[in-house]
Design an enzyme around this catalytic site. Sequence first.
Site, PDB file in Angstrom:
ATOM      1  N   HIS A 124       3.215 -21.153  -8.171  1.00  0.00           N
ATOM      2  CA  HIS A 124       2.311 -20.959  -7.034  1.00  0.00           C
ATOM      3  C   HIS A 124       2.802 -21.578  -5.743  1.00  0.00           C
ATOM      4  O   HIS A 124       2.050 -21.631  -4.766  1.00  0.00           O
ATOM      5  CB  HIS A 124       0.930 -21.548  -7.331  1.00  0.00           C
ATOM      6  CG  HIS A 124       0.185 -20.847  -8.411  1.00  0.00           C
ATOM      7  ND1 HIS A 124      -0.709 -19.825  -8.158  1.00  0.00           N
ATOM      8  CD2 HIS A 124       0.208 -21.003  -9.751  1.00  0.00           C
ATOM      9  CE1 HIS A 124      -1.216 -19.412  -9.306  1.00  0.00           C
ATOM     10  NE2 HIS A 124      -0.686 -20.101 -10.294  1.00  0.00           N
ATOM     11  N   LYS A 133      -9.478 -23.282   5.114  1.00  0.00           N
ATOM     12  CA  LYS A 133      -8.533 -23.499   4.014  1.00  0.00           C
ATOM     13  C   LYS A 133      -8.214 -24.990   3.992  1.00  0.00           C
ATOM     14  O   LYS A 133      -8.601 -25.701   4.904  1.00  0.00           O
ATOM     15  CB  LYS A 133      -7.254 -22.681   4.231  1.00  0.00           C
ATOM     16  CG  LYS A 133      -6.652 -22.855   5.642  1.00  0.00           C
ATOM     17  CD  LYS A 133      -5.418 -21.992   5.863  1.00  0.00           C
ATOM     18  CE  LYS A 133      -5.723 -20.561   6.221  1.00  0.00           C
ATOM     19  NZ  LYS A 133      -5.147 -19.579   5.321  1.00  0.00           N
ATOM     20  N   ARG A 134      -7.503 -25.458   2.955  1.00  0.00           N
ATOM     21  CA  ARG A 134      -7.089 -26.849   2.965  1.00  0.00           C
ATOM     22  C   ARG A 134      -6.293 -27.150   4.236  1.00  0.00           C
ATOM     23  O   ARG A 134      -5.607 -26.266   4.762  1.00  0.00           O
ATOM     24  CB  ARG A 134      -6.248 -27.157   1.717  1.00  0.00           C
ATOM     25  CG  ARG A 134      -7.068 -27.251   0.442  1.00  0.00           C
ATOM     26  CD  ARG A 134      -8.065 -28.396   0.480  1.00  0.00           C
ATOM     27  NE  ARG A 134      -7.414 -29.673   0.350  1.00  0.00           N
ATOM     28  CZ  ARG A 134      -7.434 -30.438  -0.745  1.00  0.00           C
ATOM     29  NH1 ARG A 134      -8.098 -30.046  -1.821  1.00  0.00           N
ATOM     30  NH2 ARG A 134      -6.822 -31.596  -0.769  1.00  0.00           N
ATOM     31  N   LYS A 185       0.151 -24.907   6.967  1.00  0.00           N
ATOM     32  CA  LYS A 185      -0.864 -23.892   7.291  1.00  0.00           C
ATOM     33  C   LYS A 185      -1.146 -23.846   8.799  1.00  0.00           C
ATOM     34  O   LYS A 185      -1.771 -22.926   9.297  1.00  0.00           O
ATOM     35  CB  LYS A 185      -2.139 -24.146   6.506  1.00  0.00           C
ATOM     36  CG  LYS A 185      -1.974 -23.991   4.980  1.00  0.00           C
ATOM     37  CD  LYS A 185      -3.262 -24.325   4.246  1.00  0.00           C
ATOM     38  CE  LYS A 185      -3.095 -24.388   2.721  1.00  0.00           C
ATOM     39  NZ  LYS A 185      -3.020 -23.061   2.083  1.00  0.00           N
ATOM     40  N   THR A 212      -5.295 -16.407  -0.546  1.00  0.00           N
ATOM     41  CA  THR A 212      -6.328 -15.524  -1.096  1.00  0.00           C
ATOM     42  C   THR A 212      -7.499 -15.455  -0.119  1.00  0.00           C
ATOM     43  O   THR A 212      -8.229 -14.479  -0.081  1.00  0.00           O
ATOM     44  CB  THR A 212      -6.826 -16.020  -2.470  1.00  0.00           C
ATOM     45  OG1 THR A 212      -7.029 -17.434  -2.397  1.00  0.00           O
ATOM     46  CG2 THR A 212      -5.823 -15.711  -3.554  1.00  0.00           C
ATOM     47  N   LYS A 231     -10.092 -12.348   1.158  1.00  0.00           N
ATOM     48  CA  LYS A 231     -11.557 -12.405   1.217  1.00  0.00           C
ATOM     49  C   LYS A 231     -12.051 -12.100   2.624  1.00  0.00           C
ATOM     50  O   LYS A 231     -13.040 -11.376   2.809  1.00  0.00           O
ATOM     51  CB  LYS A 231     -12.049 -13.791   0.777  1.00  0.00           C
ATOM     52  CG  LYS A 231     -11.712 -14.108  -0.665  1.00  0.00           C
ATOM     53  CD  LYS A 231     -11.925 -15.593  -0.971  1.00  0.00           C
ATOM     54  CE  LYS A 231     -10.995 -16.056  -2.068  1.00  0.00           C
ATOM     55  NZ  LYS A 231     -11.033 -17.524  -2.236  1.00  0.00           N
TER      56      LYS A 231
END
Length: 837
Positions: free
Chosen positions: A374, A565-566, A571, A673, A677
């Site tokens: 992952h 998100k985290r 990110k 993911t 969504k």
Amino acid sequence: QDKGLDKKEVQNVLVEDARTGLDVETLKKAILNNLFYVQGKYPEIATRNDYYMALAYTVRDRLLQRWVASVKQYLEGKHRIVSYLSAEYLLGPHLGNNLVNLGIYKEAEQALHEMGLNLDWLIEKEIEPGLGNGGLGRLAACYMDSLATLEVPAIGYGIRYQFGIFEQDIRDGWQVEDTDNWLRRGNPWEIARREISYDIKLGGYVQHYMDRDGKFRTIWTPDLIVKGVAYDTPIVGYKVNTTNTLRLWKSEAPNSFDFQSFNSGDYSNAVNQKIICENISKVLYPNDETRSGKVLRLQQQYFFVSCSLQDMIGIHLRQGERIEDFQTTFAVQLNDTHPAVAIAEMMRLLVDEYDLEWVDAWRVTTRTFAYTNHTLLPEALEKWDMELFASVLPRHLEIIQEINRRFLDEVTVRVYGDQEKISSLSIIGEGPRRYIKMANLACAGSFAINGVAALHTELLKQTVLKDWYALSPEKFSNKTNGVTPRRWMVLSNPKLTELISSKIGENWIKHLDELKNLEKFADDPEFLQQWMDVKLEMKTQLAQRIVNRTNIKVDPESIFDIQVKRIHEYKRQHLNILHVITLYNRIKQNPEAEIVPRTFVFAGKAAPGYKQAKLIIKLINSVGEIVNKDPDVKGRLKVVFYPNYNVTNAQKIYPAADLSEQISTAGKEASGTGNMKLSLNGALTIGTLDGANVEIRECVGEENFFLFGLTAEEVENTKSDGYNPFHFYENNPNLKLALDQISNGYFSHLDDTIFKDLINSLLYDDQFMVLADYQSYVDCQDQVAEAFKDKVKWARMSILNVARMGKFSSDRSIREYCDEIWKVKSVPVTLNGTSSK
Ligand code: NTF
């Protein structure tokens, strides 16, 4: 078995019962019944929680009926069962989801309404089980939903953490962590199976000897034995009877164990030992994408893996099968390397406990396991210091060394002695201290290896697992992630669901590809209007929640620009905030400047020990404080940090999004993911060519996707050419201004020290290419703003996005895993002669 009761009688008891009916009247009766006989209350004195419990038990009864039928059906025939091993399951609240999947949401709503109660009010009472960090744990939950919906026999195994992911509070702009005591009001969704438990050994030493028959034997004498007790949660599929099991292990002290200390009067030592045992399943490690090499974490991993394998072997043998055929009963999927010690444990069980020869045991093992990777981030690849490993699992170290010895013998010939390749493939790393590479153990012991998006799988093959790919290309495949439309559309966005179904029927909920039938309505003015109305309503609802939670008033007509998100440097939440500052500066430099109003919503937790991530949270809040109340802004920009991002909050945020921020450095986000969504809820994406963004863009069409930034290849090239972030700072006045403002304290009451580390890392290191991508991002955001001005055109793009997102259902992912890796088929479960609602 039926012992003594005649078959018919049993059938009647099971079937004709107020515990199974699905109509409004029966539900009403059942709720009252449970209020009396489970909660011991009557309506006048019942609390909100009493009603929640009464409803939960009403739903659970209906699940149990299907659960029992599923187990029965599975045991009657010979079916290969999927076993999903995951240290994390980020399930989210059960009640609403179970009502959706049982197909009785409306009925329950009606029943409660007639009792003067409100379903939403009870649903909101549930404390979600936050037994995961982020994407990896949530993926496991979506996969459990899809396995059941596709009627595939499956068991999910994991850990029943007493404390899940911490609760986040924001104080003075900083993240503050609080423990997540999710079990404090009990858990109606689990059944403790006290009778299903296993002893797990830890530490100690190993002895080898030859027995009377001349056979080599091994004895592992542990210095601690803990007991793992099974807690089962039923997972029902959408409008099918199939109800699979999520089996989570809780650690306890073994029954017998305090005797000695107790007898010798050492009571406090006995209590101490009990605490040590219970500690193992006490708390989830809150690190996402980083792995702390702590003893307790290794103990957790081994604990749940050993319980699960012993459980599977028991199930297999009770079916009258031979141990050598284990792989015909189970296909075991390793969700990242967290459960990879399963490969060594399987060998130990087969060789030491079931007396198989090494080669036979290895044959079984390597036909049983498959491994999903992952992440490519080096800090997330698990490595265990060998001495630490030996102190917890002395026997497993021997086994790993033996696996490695035999494996390297084979490899040496294959690579013709190439030392570099041999050491890269070795399961044991050399250096000042030796260590065990869990990804290598997983690769060596698995028959299949997959990445989670096309780009990620390619990069795996070219980089971290390059030598493995050269060695066994046939093991590799891609399985792009997916999400369940039941939780992420039907449950969280009922208005959109109803609108979609009014045009194309309800089939899309199980066959997400059918969303493509929406395309023909993308130019229908009435449909466009309805689409915009739903979005506006969801934004208005979120605006209300934002005010309640943060006191910030936001305009539902503005662009809801969302990054949830985290928090992680890769990110790039800080890239987003640089854009906020840039818009703010445009206003300050020209208060009359035309600015399309925007609400920036951020949410996400930072690992408690991750300094830079925590600083990013503080920066978002600091910028928000200035921007939100500057009169020149005139409310056109609002920055919100929505605290405690979890599944519950995500369900409220996604439906309200206009713009989905998927802005990771290309090559770093394995899949994502949240990107799926958000798009499925009608948001347009601004993103890099990273993870599954690449495939989303291919599906929705490049004209419906806001692309910016370096590609993964360009990132690598820029770096090898000697990337100099400072150059971008010096040569881009807007970027320079924004960074200078942050460092000189413009957003922090003139404190010019707080953000120093963050700024320095951007100016002199910038691993994640924030400065390199800044201008491309800002330009792209200008196109977004321009596009949003034409509301109808935007709505059309939004519809086309949703219509073309069918690929990203977790049903599709799971079908691929079933067909190409696990080789399992569905087994429809019948109930009263019918196979679905
Ligand atoms: C995460 N990995 C990735 O970072 C996400 O891109 C991906 O969508 C999810 O897995 C699910 O596949 C991890 O959490 C971990 F643990 F591997 F780092």
